[in-house]
Structure formats: structure tokens, C-alpha cells
Design a protein around this motif. Sequence first.
Motif, PDB file in Angstrom:
ATOM      1  N   GLU A   1      -6.991  -3.615   7.439  1.00  0.00           N
ATOM      2  CA  GLU A   1      -6.997  -4.439   8.666  1.00  0.00           C
ATOM      3  C   GLU A   1      -6.492  -5.869   8.464  1.00  0.00           C
ATOM      4  O   GLU A   1      -6.948  -6.779   9.160  1.00  0.00           O
ATOM      5  CB  GLU A   1      -8.387  -4.485   9.294  1.00  0.00           C
ATOM      6  CG  GLU A   1      -8.865  -3.166   9.860  1.00  0.00           C
ATOM      7  CD  GLU A   1      -7.955  -2.561  10.944  1.00  0.00           C
ATOM      8  OE1 GLU A   1      -7.559  -3.290  11.868  1.00  0.00           O
ATOM      9  OE2 GLU A   1      -7.647  -1.367  10.837  1.00  0.00           O
TER      10      GLU A   1
ATOM     11  N   LEU B   1       5.128   6.694   5.899  1.00  0.00           N
ATOM     12  CA  LEU B   1       5.428   5.357   6.441  1.00  0.00           C
ATOM     13  C   LEU B   1       6.081   4.471   5.382  1.00  0.00           C
ATOM     14  O   LEU B   1       7.108   3.851   5.630  1.00  0.00           O
ATOM     15  CB  LEU B   1       4.131   4.664   6.889  1.00  0.00           C
ATOM     16  CG  LEU B   1       3.654   4.753   8.328  1.00  0.00           C
ATOM     17  CD1 LEU B   1       2.405   3.901   8.512  1.00  0.00           C
ATOM     18  CD2 LEU B   1       4.731   4.305   9.303  1.00  0.00           C
TER      19      LEU B   1
ATOM     20  N   LYS C   1      -7.842   3.794  -6.275  1.00  0.00           N
ATOM     21  CA  LYS C   1      -7.957   3.340  -4.883  1.00  0.00           C
ATOM     22  C   LYS C   1      -9.077   4.144  -4.251  1.00  0.00           C
ATOM     23  O   LYS C   1      -9.010   5.375  -4.209  1.00  0.00           O
ATOM     24  CB  LYS C   1      -6.634   3.561  -4.160  1.00  0.00           C
ATOM     25  CG  LYS C   1      -6.593   2.992  -2.757  1.00  0.00           C
ATOM     26  CD  LYS C   1      -5.147   2.734  -2.332  1.00  0.00           C
ATOM     27  CE  LYS C   1      -5.038   2.300  -0.896  1.00  0.00           C
ATOM     28  NZ  LYS C   1      -5.270   3.401   0.055  1.00  0.00           N
TER      29      LYS C   1
ATOM     30  N   GLN D   1       1.286   7.212  -7.550  1.00  0.00           N
ATOM     31  CA  GLN D   1      -0.072   7.587  -7.156  1.00  0.00           C
ATOM     32  C   GLN D   1      -0.265   9.099  -7.268  1.00  0.00           C
ATOM     33  O   GLN D   1       0.538   9.880  -6.746  1.00  0.00           O
ATOM     34  CB  GLN D   1      -0.394   7.154  -5.729  1.00  0.00           C
ATOM     35  CG  GLN D   1      -1.893   7.360  -5.453  1.00  0.00           C
ATOM     36  CD  GLN D   1      -2.314   6.992  -4.057  1.00  0.00           C
ATOM     37  OE1 GLN D   1      -1.914   7.636  -3.099  1.00  0.00           O
ATOM     38  NE2 GLN D   1      -3.144   5.969  -3.931  1.00  0.00           N
TER      39      GLN D   1
ATOM     40  N   TYR E   1      -9.490   5.114  10.100  1.00  0.00           N
ATOM     41  CA  TYR E   1      -8.695   3.867  10.158  1.00  0.00           C
ATOM     42  C   TYR E   1      -9.188   2.985  11.305  1.00  0.00           C
ATOM     43  O   TYR E   1      -8.478   2.096  11.756  1.00  0.00           O
ATOM     44  CB  TYR E   1      -7.208   4.211  10.335  1.00  0.00           C
ATOM     45  CG  TYR E   1      -6.660   4.956   9.141  1.00  0.00           C
ATOM     46  CD1 TYR E   1      -6.301   4.269   7.986  1.00  0.00           C
ATOM     47  CD2 TYR E   1      -6.547   6.340   9.150  1.00  0.00           C
ATOM     48  CE1 TYR E   1      -5.834   4.948   6.874  1.00  0.00           C
ATOM     49  CE2 TYR E   1      -6.079   7.026   8.035  1.00  0.00           C
ATOM     50  CZ  TYR E   1      -5.721   6.318   6.906  1.00  0.00           C
ATOM     51  OH  TYR E   1      -5.261   6.989   5.798  1.00  0.00           O
TER      52      TYR E   1
ATOM     53  N   ASN F   1      -8.591  -4.206   0.740  1.00  0.00           N
ATOM     54  CA  ASN F   1      -7.586  -3.555   1.584  1.00  0.00           C
ATOM     55  C   ASN F   1      -8.220  -3.152   2.915  1.00  0.00           C
ATOM     56  O   ASN F   1      -9.368  -2.743   2.965  1.00  0.00           O
ATOM     57  CB  ASN F   1      -7.041  -2.315   0.847  1.00  0.00           C
ATOM     58  CG  ASN F   1      -6.229  -1.386   1.734  1.00  0.00           C
ATOM     59  OD1 ASN F   1      -6.589  -0.231   1.913  1.00  0.00           O
ATOM     60  ND2 ASN F   1      -5.144  -1.885   2.301  1.00  0.00           N
TER      61      ASN F   1
ATOM     62  N   MET G   1       1.611   4.676   1.652  1.00  0.00           N
ATOM     63  CA  MET G   1       1.355   5.267   2.973  1.00  0.00           C
ATOM     64  C   MET G   1       2.310   6.437   3.188  1.00  0.00           C
ATOM     65  O   MET G   1       3.516   6.233   3.409  1.00  0.00           O
ATOM     66  CB  MET G   1       1.510   4.211   4.076  1.00  0.00           C
ATOM     67  CG  MET G   1       0.374   3.204   4.078  1.00  0.00           C
ATOM     68  SD  MET G   1       0.324   2.177   5.552  1.00  0.00           S
ATOM     69  CE  MET G   1       1.725   1.144   5.279  1.00  0.00           C
TER      70      MET G   1
ATOM     71  N   ARG H   1     -13.584   0.783   4.168  1.00  0.00           N
ATOM     72  CA  ARG H   1     -14.147   1.683   5.186  1.00  0.00           C
ATOM     73  C   ARG H   1     -14.577   2.964   4.490  1.00  0.00           C
ATOM     74  O   ARG H   1     -14.113   3.266   3.390  1.00  0.00           O
ATOM     75  CB  ARG H   1     -13.074   2.053   6.226  1.00  0.00           C
ATOM     76  CG  ARG H   1     -12.822   1.020   7.278  1.00  0.00           C
ATOM     77  CD  ARG H   1     -11.797   1.517   8.274  1.00  0.00           C
ATOM     78  NE  ARG H   1     -10.473   1.176   7.811  1.00  0.00           N
ATOM     79  CZ  ARG H   1      -9.632   0.368   8.464  1.00  0.00           C
ATOM     80  NH1 ARG H   1      -9.969  -0.145   9.636  1.00  0.00           N
ATOM     81  NH2 ARG H   1      -8.452   0.100   7.977  1.00  0.00           N
TER      82      ARG H   1
ATOM     83  N   ALA I   1       0.822  -1.222   0.000  1.00  0.00           N
ATOM     84  CA  ALA I   1       0.000   0.000   0.000  1.00  0.00           C
ATOM     85  C   ALA I   1       0.851   1.266   0.000  1.00  0.00           C
ATOM     86  O   ALA I   1       1.941   1.291   0.567  1.00  0.00           O
ATOM     87  CB  ALA I   1      -0.910   0.008   1.229  1.00  0.00           C
TER      88      ALA I   1
ATOM     89  N   LEU J   1      -1.668  -4.791   1.254  1.00  0.00           N
ATOM     90  CA  LEU J   1      -1.299  -4.729   2.670  1.00  0.00           C
ATOM     91  C   LEU J   1      -0.703  -3.360   2.986  1.00  0.00           C
ATOM     92  O   LEU J   1       0.197  -2.892   2.283  1.00  0.00           O
ATOM     93  CB  LEU J   1      -0.260  -5.806   3.000  1.00  0.00           C
ATOM     94  CG  LEU J   1      -0.664  -7.260   2.717  1.00  0.00           C
ATOM     95  CD1 LEU J   1       0.502  -8.201   3.035  1.00  0.00           C
ATOM     96  CD2 LEU J   1      -1.896  -7.661   3.515  1.00  0.00           C
TER      97      LEU J   1
END
Length: 329
Positions: free
Chosen positions: A201, A11, A139, A68, A176, A199, A8, A170, A6, A222
Motif C-alpha cells: 500500500e 504485471l 518474502k 523468486q 490485497y 511492503n 508481480m 497483511r 516487487a 514497492l
Amino acid sequence: MQLLLAPMEGLMDPAMRGLLTALGGYDRAVSEFVRVSQGLLPAHVWHRYCPELLTGGATAAGTPVYVQIMGPEPEVTADNAAYAVSLGAPGIDLNFGCPSKTVNRRCAGASLLKTPELIAAIIAATRRAVPAEIPVTAKVRLGYDDKTRFLEIAHAVQDGGATSVVVHARTREEGYRPPAHWEYVGAIRAALRIPVIANGEIWTPADYEACRTASGGPDVMLGRGAIARPDLARRLRGGDATPWPWDRIADCFLRYDDALTADGCTPTMRAGRLKQWLALVKQHATADWPFTPALFACLKGLTDINAVRETLRNPPPATAPGLTEFPAP
Ligand SMILES: Cc1cc2nc3c(=O)[nH]c(=O)nc-3n(C[C@H](O)[C@H](O)[C@H](O)COP(=O)(O)O)c2cc1C
């Protein structure tokens, strides 16, 4: 089974993408989002977000990295996508899920979930602007405030001409917070012709199995779980429930730090990144490495990067009462 890494922001930086794809198991990765609002961004900005553009659009392990893009304007997004492709992007991913207030005030990211017709227009313009052989993916989340329009959103993605879609299961309002509603991904899979990737959790092999059952398919992206458990993709691929021993995980931390150093990060930034990573591990992967909360407590106050590295490699025996024991050095 498609396993995607994924995007992020803050991160999943290029160093982390490089490390995790080198550990293996991922079919592709996606860069952190690049926000476009007017005009073309210069080459150096694209290279900063996605240095893999300079190495054939792939990480050192050969895993393709899609760029992205997030923007509210079809033509501006499309022009920037075409430019990113000219710089070497092997695919373009369009972000319709970012919950940030700043982004949403500018009518980008998740706020576009309120206007599925604009999602379709952005994808269609991008599809027209880039060569046919370059995938244009999207996405999305299940909605903005609620899930009432989730199928409309999914159809807009397909009608716009997307190659595939990742569904973060979600709404924007749910942020989140667990749970992720994988069963909605199943309904989208049943309704669309294009590949649908689930995607949200997935922290453990058991979560993966639950997601696969609820969403009716094997393909997942993930995010935080890939970082909290660097061995997760390999365990999913190998069907092996056994976590890697800590010395192997510690080696991952040190390799990541080496990559940050090569990317020019200061020792302070490197120490911060290692602590941020360990915080995620101790919060979500204590079932596999029970001593990580105690390790984090030791590491928290350290500012010297060499001390941080040494502590990760050789966790000292726990001394404070109530701390879970470290493994024997
Ligand atoms: C710190 C952070 C930054 C994120 N940045 C992005 C981003 O740049 N682009 C994007 O599409 N999603 C972004 N996401 C969402 C993730 O890609 C993913 O959809 C979300 O974390 C749910 O997956 P997970 O439960 O496996 O982490 C971000 C998530 C987090 C936690």
C-alpha cells in the motif's frame, strides 16, 4: 534507504522491470515466482521468467534481479535454487506469501505461513545449497488467517538463515485489501537481527512517509505503486513531491511497448498490457494525472496498437459530459 521492486506475476514482467529500473531509484528487483514441485526445471524455463540471467543477473540499467522460487519441499527448492544460481542468479528469493488457491492447495506460497518450521527448513536447505556469497531472502505475509503467529514466522525466517526478509503487511486472508498493517513490520524490525523491508500500500510519497514512521525504518518494497506511478522511486529518492508531466509518463508507456515488441509480444498482447497499466494509473494515481479515467475510457475500445500508442501520446480533448478534461495537446 533500500528501495526494492516487487515481484508481480503478470504485471512486473521483464520489460516492466527493465523500464522501471532504467528510470532509476531501485536497488534490486525480484522475478515473478517460479513454482517448483519436483525435479529440476530446465534452463529455458528460468530464462523465460528471468531473461536477466543471460545478462549478468541484472537489468540493462545494472539493477540485480533475484530469482523468486516457490515450493513446498526443502530439497527440491534448494536444488532448483542452486541451479538458478549456476545460471547466473545474483540472489534467491523464497515466496511464502502467494494467496492463490491453486498454489495454496499444493501447500506452497502463503499456506506455508501455517507451518513456520517448514519455512525455516526450506530456507535452511536453500542456504546450504547455494554459495555463501549469494543472498537467500524471503518474502512473507503476517499470517494465513490471522496475525497471531507473525513473530513466530519472522523468527523462522531468521533461524533458517535468510539474509533479509520482505514483509507484506497483511495476512493471506486480507489479500490485497487496504490497509497494510505497517506497525507489525515495526515489531518484526525490533525483534530480528536481519534487515526487514516493509511492503504494501505505498502509492505516494506521503504513503512512504507514513510507512516509514509506522514501521520504524526506511527500507521498502514497492509493488503496484511502482507501476501506477512510474516516477515514484525517483520522487522518493529526490524528496520531490511533484509528479512528472504526462508527456514523460506517456513516453514510459511507449518505451514499455517497444520492450514488449522486442520480447516478441503480439500487437494484441501489447495493447492489452498498455491498457492494464493505464487501468492501474487511473485507479490509483488520478491525484497526479486527473484525466486518466477519461483517457482510459477512450482507450478501452481500441484494438489497434498504433491507435493506442497515439492516444497515449496525444490524449484527445474530452468530449463526453462529466469527463475530466485532458491536458491541452
Ligand atoms: C498481480 C500481482 C501479482 C503478484 N505476484 C507476486 C509474485 O509473483 N511473487 C510475490 O512474492 N508476490 C507477488 N505479488 C505481491 C506483491 O509482490 C506485493 O507483495 C503486493 O502487491 C503488496 O504490495 P503493493 O501494495 O505495493 O502492491 C503479486 C501482487 C499482484 C497484485
